[in-house]
Design a protein around this motif. Structure first.
Motif, short mmCIF file in Angstrom:
data_model
loop_
_atom_site.label_atom_id
_atom_site.label_comp_id
_atom_site.label_asym_id
_atom_site.label_seq_id
_atom_site.Cartn_x
_atom_site.Cartn_y
_atom_site.Cartn_z
N GLY A 1 33.57 31.15 50.06
CA GLY A 1 32.37 31.93 49.77
C GLY A 1 32.15 33.11 50.70
O GLY A 1 31.12 33.78 50.61
N HIS B 1 30.37 38.34 51.67
CA HIS B 1 29.12 37.59 51.52
C HIS B 1 28.05 38.32 52.33
O HIS B 1 28.32 38.81 53.42
CB HIS B 1 29.30 36.17 52.05
CG HIS B 1 28.13 35.29 51.82
ND1 HIS B 1 26.98 35.38 52.57
CD2 HIS B 1 27.92 34.31 50.92
CE1 HIS B 1 26.12 34.49 52.15
NE2 HIS B 1 26.67 33.82 51.14
N PRO C 1 24.59 33.56 47.52
CA PRO C 1 25.66 32.60 47.27
C PRO C 1 25.85 31.68 48.47
O PRO C 1 25.61 32.08 49.61
CB PRO C 1 26.89 33.46 47.04
CG PRO C 1 26.49 34.87 47.21
CD PRO C 1 25.05 34.92 47.60
N ASN D 1 30.81 27.79 51.70
CA ASN D 1 31.30 26.43 51.53
C ASN D 1 32.09 25.96 52.74
O ASN D 1 33.21 26.39 52.96
CB ASN D 1 32.17 26.35 50.27
CG ASN D 1 31.41 26.83 49.05
OD1 ASN D 1 30.32 26.36 48.78
ND2 ASN D 1 31.98 27.78 48.34
#
Length: 133
Positions: A67, A83, A109, A112
């Motif tokens: 991510g 990100h 978002p 992870n």
């Protein structure tokens, strides 16, 4: 000069990134606009690093899986962005505003972090480990 949040940088080791993925992330950050848009293709990043197409693809896939890198949907020629939590911003106000808007809209978002079902191997144990780069 861009500024970024610092809290996430302290946890990068928990994301289990390969050395190549860390280099890719670094190149993307250096070539990103304020807010994280990166106007480079995977092949152009590979030209900077010289790691080869296969290593580049594995590294990019890992960054997308974690991510840290957001990839546009579509066929060939994906567009990339960092990100929002690792993107650079022109000032603290812009950074706070952007993150607050995304969080309020529920569109920030996730990043992870791997979740272990058992303890990870100790560094240097050498058992059942293989190099990925």
């Amino acid at each position: 000069m861009l500024i970024t949040t610092t809290g996430l940088l302290g946890m990068l080791h928990q994301l289990e990134l390969t050395p190549t993925a860390i280099k890719v992330l670094s190149v993307m950050f250096r070539h990103s606009e304020s807010g994280g848009v990166v106007h480079m293709k995977q092949a152009e990043i590979d030209e900077v690093l010289g790691v080869g197409q296969a290593s580049m693809s594995r590294a990019m896939a890992l960054l997308v899986e974690r991510g840290l890198v957001l990839r546009s949907n579509g066929g060939r020629g994906h567009r990339y962005a960092l990100h929002p939590a690792v993107a650079g911003y022109s000032g603290e106000g812009e950074m706070k505003r952007e993150l607050a808007e995304l969080q309020a809209a529920g569109t920030l978002p996730p990043i992870n972090v791997p979740d272990y079902t058992r303890r990870p191997p100790r560094p240097g144990s050498g058992r059942n480990l293989h190099a990925v780069a």
